[in-house]
Write an enzyme that holds these catalytic residues in place. Sequence first.
Site, PDB file in Angstrom:
ATOM      1  N   ASP A 176      -0.528   5.084   5.395  1.00  0.00           N
ATOM      2  CA  ASP A 176      -1.198   4.486   4.162  1.00  0.00           C
ATOM      3  C   ASP A 176      -0.810   5.192   2.878  1.00  0.00           C
ATOM      4  OD1 ASP A 176      -2.443   2.742   6.152  1.00  0.00           O
ATOM      5  OD2 ASP A 176      -4.447   3.801   5.846  1.00  0.00           O
ATOM      6  N   ARG A 211       5.721  -0.930   5.260  1.00  0.00           N
ATOM      7  CA  ARG A 211       4.632  -1.926   4.941  1.00  0.00           C
ATOM      8  C   ARG A 211       4.567  -2.203   3.423  1.00  0.00           C
ATOM      9  NH1 ARG A 211      -1.204   0.226   5.983  1.00  0.00           N
ATOM     10  NH2 ARG A 211      -0.424   0.122   8.107  1.00  0.00           N
TER      11      ARG A 211
HETATM   12  P1  FDA Z   1      -5.059 -11.050  -3.062  1.00  0.00           P
HETATM   13  O1  FDA Z   1      -6.051 -10.257  -2.750  1.00  0.00           O
HETATM   14  O2  FDA Z   1      -4.406 -11.131  -4.330  1.00  0.00           O
HETATM   15  O3  FDA Z   1      -5.542 -12.530  -2.599  1.00  0.00           O
HETATM   16  C1  FDA Z   1      -4.555 -13.624  -2.496  1.00  0.00           C
HETATM   17  C2  FDA Z   1      -5.106 -14.542  -1.812  1.00  0.00           C
HETATM   18  O4  FDA Z   1      -5.312 -14.295  -0.567  1.00  0.00           O
HETATM   19  C3  FDA Z   1      -6.271 -15.252  -2.331  1.00  0.00           C
HETATM   20  O5  FDA Z   1      -6.371 -16.074  -3.389  1.00  0.00           O
HETATM   21  C4  FDA Z   1      -6.972 -15.977  -1.211  1.00  0.00           C
HETATM   22  O6  FDA Z   1      -6.279 -17.478  -1.018  1.00  0.00           O
HETATM   23  C5  FDA Z   1      -6.242 -15.070   0.049  1.00  0.00           C
HETATM   24  N1  FDA Z   1      -7.450 -14.132   0.633  1.00  0.00           N
HETATM   25  C6  FDA Z   1      -7.271 -12.621   0.214  1.00  0.00           C
HETATM   26  N2  FDA Z   1      -8.530 -12.232   0.795  1.00  0.00           N
HETATM   27  C7  FDA Z   1      -9.046 -13.197   1.394  1.00  0.00           C
HETATM   28  C8  FDA Z   1     -10.188 -13.270   2.147  1.00  0.00           C
HETATM   29  N3  FDA Z   1     -11.237 -12.293   2.223  1.00  0.00           N
HETATM   30  N4  FDA Z   1     -10.566 -14.583   2.738  1.00  0.00           N
HETATM   31  C9  FDA Z   1      -9.833 -15.633   2.816  1.00  0.00           C
HETATM   32  N5  FDA Z   1      -8.791 -15.663   1.879  1.00  0.00           N
HETATM   33  C10 FDA Z   1      -8.642 -14.348   1.282  1.00  0.00           C
HETATM   34  N6  FDA Z   1      -3.454  -1.109   0.119  1.00  0.00           N
HETATM   35  C11 FDA Z   1      -3.168   0.083  -0.628  1.00  0.00           C
HETATM   36  O7  FDA Z   1      -3.368   0.547  -1.635  1.00  0.00           O
HETATM   37  N7  FDA Z   1      -2.559   1.048   0.276  1.00  0.00           N
HETATM   38  C12 FDA Z   1      -2.448   0.811   1.708  1.00  0.00           C
HETATM   39  O8  FDA Z   1      -2.048   1.675   2.463  1.00  0.00           O
HETATM   40  C13 FDA Z   1      -3.040  -0.581   2.253  1.00  0.00           C
HETATM   41  N8  FDA Z   1      -2.832  -0.967   3.450  1.00  0.00           N
HETATM   42  C14 FDA Z   1      -2.893  -2.329   3.612  1.00  0.00           C
HETATM   43  C15 FDA Z   1      -2.666  -2.554   5.097  1.00  0.00           C
HETATM   44  C16 FDA Z   1      -2.822  -4.146   5.420  1.00  0.00           C
HETATM   45  C17 FDA Z   1      -2.368  -4.371   6.891  1.00  0.00           C
HETATM   46  C18 FDA Z   1      -3.304  -4.968   4.346  1.00  0.00           C
HETATM   47  C19 FDA Z   1      -3.357  -6.428   4.685  1.00  0.00           C
HETATM   48  C20 FDA Z   1      -3.905  -4.560   3.150  1.00  0.00           C
HETATM   49  C21 FDA Z   1      -3.426  -3.121   2.871  1.00  0.00           C
HETATM   50  N9  FDA Z   1      -3.943  -2.823   1.630  1.00  0.00           N
HETATM   51  C22 FDA Z   1      -3.373  -1.726   1.347  1.00  0.00           C
HETATM   52  C23 FDA Z   1      -4.482  -3.671   0.773  1.00  0.00           C
HETATM   53  C24 FDA Z   1      -3.628  -4.269  -0.383  1.00  0.00           C
HETATM   54  O9  FDA Z   1      -3.120  -3.536  -1.107  1.00  0.00           O
HETATM   55  C25 FDA Z   1      -4.667  -5.590  -0.884  1.00  0.00           C
HETATM   56  O10 FDA Z   1      -5.502  -4.811  -1.777  1.00  0.00           O
HETATM   57  C26 FDA Z   1      -5.257  -6.403  -0.095  1.00  0.00           C
HETATM   58  O11 FDA Z   1      -4.265  -6.927   0.880  1.00  0.00           O
HETATM   59  C27 FDA Z   1      -5.415  -7.727  -1.029  1.00  0.00           C
HETATM   60  O12 FDA Z   1      -4.397  -8.273  -1.451  1.00  0.00           O
HETATM   61  P2  FDA Z   1      -3.462  -9.676  -1.005  1.00  0.00           P
HETATM   62  O13 FDA Z   1      -2.123  -9.432  -0.884  1.00  0.00           O
HETATM   63  O14 FDA Z   1      -4.077 -10.084   0.305  1.00  0.00           O
HETATM   64  O15 FDA Z   1      -3.904 -10.791  -1.982  1.00  0.00           O
END
Ligand code: FDA
Length: 305
Positions: A136, A186
Amino acid sequence: MLSLRSVILAASRNARVERLVAGAPLSRSVVRRFVAGNDVDDAVRVSRELTAKGLTVSLDHLGEDTTDAGQADATVKAYLLLLDRLRDAGVTAGGRVEVSVKLSAVGQTISDELALEGARRICEAAAAAGTTVTLDMEDHTTTDRTLATLARLRADHPQTGAVLQAYLHRTERDCRDLATAGSRVRLCKGAYNEPAEVAYQGAEDVDAAYARCMDVLMAGDGYPMLATHDPVMIERALGLGRTAPYEFQLLYGIRPLEQERLVAAGHAVRVYVPYGDQWYGYLMRRLAERPANLVFFLRALASRS
Ligand code: FDA
């Protein structure tokens, strides 16, 4: 002006707030939505459930930022036990269930050598079980050290996965460096409270950076692991028409129907599943990402009798 996100992220690293929240008579349902459970049996059970649906899994033993060598060693041992149990359950072959490790949980705050030694023991156990480890990525003060440790681990375990955070200005360059044959990367947007000197602040800028980084990884020779729940980014990835293997990654409890829909459409999907009782920092980062999660959390707190 301070955003709600930055206030919650500041609280995620505040010991007094942690004592308050972790000690509150929290409804288990709030934590249970995002965390598999407290112990290794829960991790194995949820892994079985998800793999039965055609999903793959990356398990995270919760805990971070330890300054105690004994605690770091206990975390390493927890991973060794986990890998043993997963192997016995027959879910590790081919990397179906792998593990994610935070270097700060295995001693990075104390010394890079301690973290390397702990991560190496976990990589050896994972290899013996036929599976992989992904490191991570934590806040930007650790990025260089984490990538240096990754390079050293990859000398013996080339399949060890990296995580890159699109919100950091440096990340497009890191993507180019890591988009090489056999390199598992990732890509996430990034979950920490970072200053403007090193990271994009606005959602639009972060999304644009994610798209640019995605293009680099998807055009490269490595194995991209696109970690996002964002429907726009998922559609965008599908539109690139990459024929070489790659996977989507989503967090346990977030958009579970989308996880199943992608699998049903023939895509590779891995679910990141945390377990353990050190859930505070993880939960706070999930709350910071989405105000609706905060409402869910507060409602559950208020409904406790
Ligand atoms: P974002 O939060 O911008 O959301 C975009 C859209 O996604 C929303 O508008 C909505 O449509 C949809 N969405 C998001 N959350 C939702 C919910 N709860 N329910 C429904 N829809 C939702 N970070 C880090 O700093 N270090 C790491 O090692 C990791 N590891 C990691 C592994 C995995 C498998 C994931 C998925 C994420 C991480 N992260 C992480 C976290 C990552 O950096 C980030 O904070 C979150 O994934 C949120 O970003 P999104 O890309 O999902 O989009």
